[in-house]
Design an enzyme around this catalytic site. Sequence first.
Site, PDB file in Angstrom:
ATOM      1  N   PHE A 119     -22.234 -10.017 -12.608  1.00 40.95           N
ATOM      2  CA  PHE A 119     -21.394 -10.568 -13.670  1.00 40.95           C
ATOM      3  C   PHE A 119     -21.643 -12.069 -13.772  1.00 40.95           C
ATOM      4  O   PHE A 119     -21.539 -12.794 -12.780  1.00 40.95           O
ATOM      5  CB  PHE A 119     -19.931 -10.277 -13.343  1.00 40.95           C
ATOM      6  CG  PHE A 119     -18.943 -10.595 -14.424  1.00 40.95           C
ATOM      7  CD1 PHE A 119     -19.124 -10.149 -15.722  1.00 40.95           C
ATOM      8  CD2 PHE A 119     -17.787 -11.313 -14.121  1.00 40.95           C
ATOM      9  CE1 PHE A 119     -18.184 -10.424 -16.706  1.00 40.95           C
ATOM     10  CE2 PHE A 119     -16.842 -11.579 -15.086  1.00 40.95           C
ATOM     11  CZ  PHE A 119     -17.040 -11.140 -16.387  1.00 40.95           C
TER      12      PHE A 119
ATOM     13  N   THR B 228     -21.311 -16.083 -14.822  1.00 40.32           N
ATOM     14  CA  THR B 228     -20.255 -17.083 -14.963  1.00 40.32           C
ATOM     15  C   THR B 228     -19.887 -17.297 -16.434  1.00 40.32           C
ATOM     16  O   THR B 228     -18.698 -17.340 -16.763  1.00 40.32           O
ATOM     17  CB  THR B 228     -20.665 -18.404 -14.288  1.00 40.32           C
ATOM     18  OG1 THR B 228     -20.924 -18.148 -12.903  1.00 40.32           O
ATOM     19  CG2 THR B 228     -19.583 -19.457 -14.413  1.00 40.32           C
TER      20      THR B 228
ATOM     21  N   MET C  63     -17.605 -14.500 -17.453  1.00 40.79           N
ATOM     22  CA  MET C  63     -16.288 -14.630 -16.851  1.00 40.79           C
ATOM     23  C   MET C  63     -15.458 -15.666 -17.608  1.00 40.79           C
ATOM     24  O   MET C  63     -14.296 -15.437 -17.927  1.00 40.79           O
ATOM     25  CB  MET C  63     -16.399 -15.042 -15.374  1.00 40.79           C
ATOM     26  CG  MET C  63     -15.047 -15.218 -14.689  1.00 40.79           C
ATOM     27  SD  MET C  63     -15.163 -15.944 -13.036  1.00 40.79           S
ATOM     28  CE  MET C  63     -15.570 -17.647 -13.446  1.00 40.79           C
TER      29      MET C  63
ATOM     30  N   LEU D  20     -14.247 -14.413 -20.959  1.00 36.43           N
ATOM     31  CA  LEU D  20     -13.098 -13.513 -20.802  1.00 36.43           C
ATOM     32  C   LEU D  20     -11.818 -14.317 -20.565  1.00 36.43           C
ATOM     33  O   LEU D  20     -10.763 -13.987 -21.102  1.00 36.43           O
ATOM     34  CB  LEU D  20     -13.364 -12.538 -19.654  1.00 36.43           C
ATOM     35  CG  LEU D  20     -12.419 -11.351 -19.530  1.00 36.43           C
ATOM     36  CD1 LEU D  20     -12.449 -10.473 -20.785  1.00 36.43           C
ATOM     37  CD2 LEU D  20     -12.764 -10.530 -18.293  1.00 36.43           C
ATOM     38  N   MET D  21     -11.921 -15.390 -19.796  1.00 40.38           N
ATOM     39  CA  MET D  21     -10.773 -16.272 -19.570  1.00 40.38           C
ATOM     40  C   MET D  21     -10.323 -16.921 -20.879  1.00 40.38           C
ATOM     41  O   MET D  21      -9.128 -17.001 -21.174  1.00 40.38           O
ATOM     42  CB  MET D  21     -11.125 -17.358 -18.554  1.00 40.38           C
ATOM     43  CG  MET D  21     -11.335 -16.838 -17.146  1.00 40.38           C
ATOM     44  SD  MET D  21     -12.062 -18.164 -16.123  1.00 40.38           S
ATOM     45  CE  MET D  21     -11.605 -17.612 -14.489  1.00 40.38           C
ATOM     46  N   GLU D  22     -11.284 -17.383 -21.680  1.00 40.83           N
ATOM     47  CA  GLU D  22     -10.957 -17.991 -22.975  1.00 40.83           C
ATOM     48  C   GLU D  22     -10.301 -16.976 -23.901  1.00 40.83           C
ATOM     49  O   GLU D  22      -9.345 -17.299 -24.610  1.00 40.83           O
ATOM     50  CB  GLU D  22     -12.220 -18.530 -23.660  1.00 40.83           C
ATOM     51  CG  GLU D  22     -12.601 -19.901 -23.232  1.00 40.83           C
ATOM     52  CD  GLU D  22     -13.465 -20.593 -24.271  1.00 40.83           C
ATOM     53  OE1 GLU D  22     -12.911 -21.243 -25.181  1.00 40.83           O
ATOM     54  OE2 GLU D  22     -14.696 -20.471 -24.170  1.00 40.83           O
TER      55      GLU D  22
ATOM     56  N   GLY E 250     -11.244 -23.555 -28.300  1.00 41.50           N
ATOM     57  CA  GLY E 250     -11.437 -24.078 -26.957  1.00 41.50           C
ATOM     58  C   GLY E 250     -11.909 -25.513 -26.995  1.00 41.50           C
ATOM     59  O   GLY E 250     -12.725 -25.879 -27.836  1.00 41.50           O
TER      60      GLY E 250
ATOM     61  N   HIS F 255     -16.367 -19.979  -9.644  1.00 49.69           N
ATOM     62  CA  HIS F 255     -16.822 -18.583  -9.646  1.00 49.69           C
ATOM     63  C   HIS F 255     -17.199 -18.307  -8.205  1.00 49.69           C
ATOM     64  O   HIS F 255     -18.289 -18.656  -7.759  1.00 49.69           O
ATOM     65  CB  HIS F 255     -17.985 -18.375 -10.604  1.00 49.69           C
ATOM     66  CG  HIS F 255     -18.272 -16.933 -10.864  1.00 49.69           C
ATOM     67  ND1 HIS F 255     -19.162 -16.530 -11.835  1.00 49.69           N
ATOM     68  CD2 HIS F 255     -17.797 -15.802 -10.305  1.00 49.69           C
ATOM     69  CE1 HIS F 255     -19.226 -15.200 -11.855  1.00 49.69           C
ATOM     70  NE2 HIS F 255     -18.412 -14.745 -10.918  1.00 49.69           N
TER      71      HIS F 255
ATOM     72  N   ARG G 102      -6.969 -25.651 -24.988  1.00 50.02           N
ATOM     73  CA  ARG G 102      -7.193 -25.174 -26.340  1.00 50.02           C
ATOM     74  C   ARG G 102      -6.403 -26.058 -27.289  1.00 50.02           C
ATOM     75  O   ARG G 102      -5.428 -26.693 -26.881  1.00 50.02           O
ATOM     76  CB  ARG G 102      -6.768 -23.702 -26.509  1.00 50.02           C
ATOM     77  CG  ARG G 102      -7.602 -22.753 -25.672  1.00 50.02           C
ATOM     78  CD  ARG G 102      -7.325 -21.305 -25.978  1.00 50.02           C
ATOM     79  NE  ARG G 102      -7.893 -20.885 -27.244  1.00 50.02           N
ATOM     80  CZ  ARG G 102      -9.183 -20.628 -27.458  1.00 50.02           C
ATOM     81  NH1 ARG G 102     -10.059 -20.774 -26.494  1.00 50.02           N
ATOM     82  NH2 ARG G 102      -9.609 -20.239 -28.645  1.00 50.02           N
TER      83      ARG G 102
END
Length: 124
Positions: free
Chosen positions: A31, A33, A36, A39-41, A60, A67, A111
């Site tokens: 997976f 970085t 990842m 997905l967080m955003e 953003g 990570h 954001r």
Amino acid sequence: MLKEGLAYTCTKRVEEHHLAVNVGSGDLRVFSTPSMMALMEEAAMRAVAPYLPEGMTTVGGQIASSHMRPTAHGCVVSATATLVEVDGRKLRFKISACDDDGVIGEGEHLRFVVDKMKFMARLG
């Protein structure tokens, strides 16, 4: 109404297009970085989207995350974003991601609330 404590969790299975070797961020089949952090955003965007006025969205502005360990192809990953500060149009989130074995990353994300039409008009 935007207020501290709003949160959302996004969950995805790690697929081929999420792997570091396919994203260009490494040469291993783990997976990535960038996946990842995306997905967080997404979790942060979804945490506040239902509370924004018509025609508004968030974009953003900054993201910083560790990570800490790899996640294999086919595993399920979840990212959670919690709104921790509202300062006018600026929104600060605590973010984290985990897989079945625990936390894989954590950090902060900024954001900004923007008018969709005005923002896109800036492109010319």
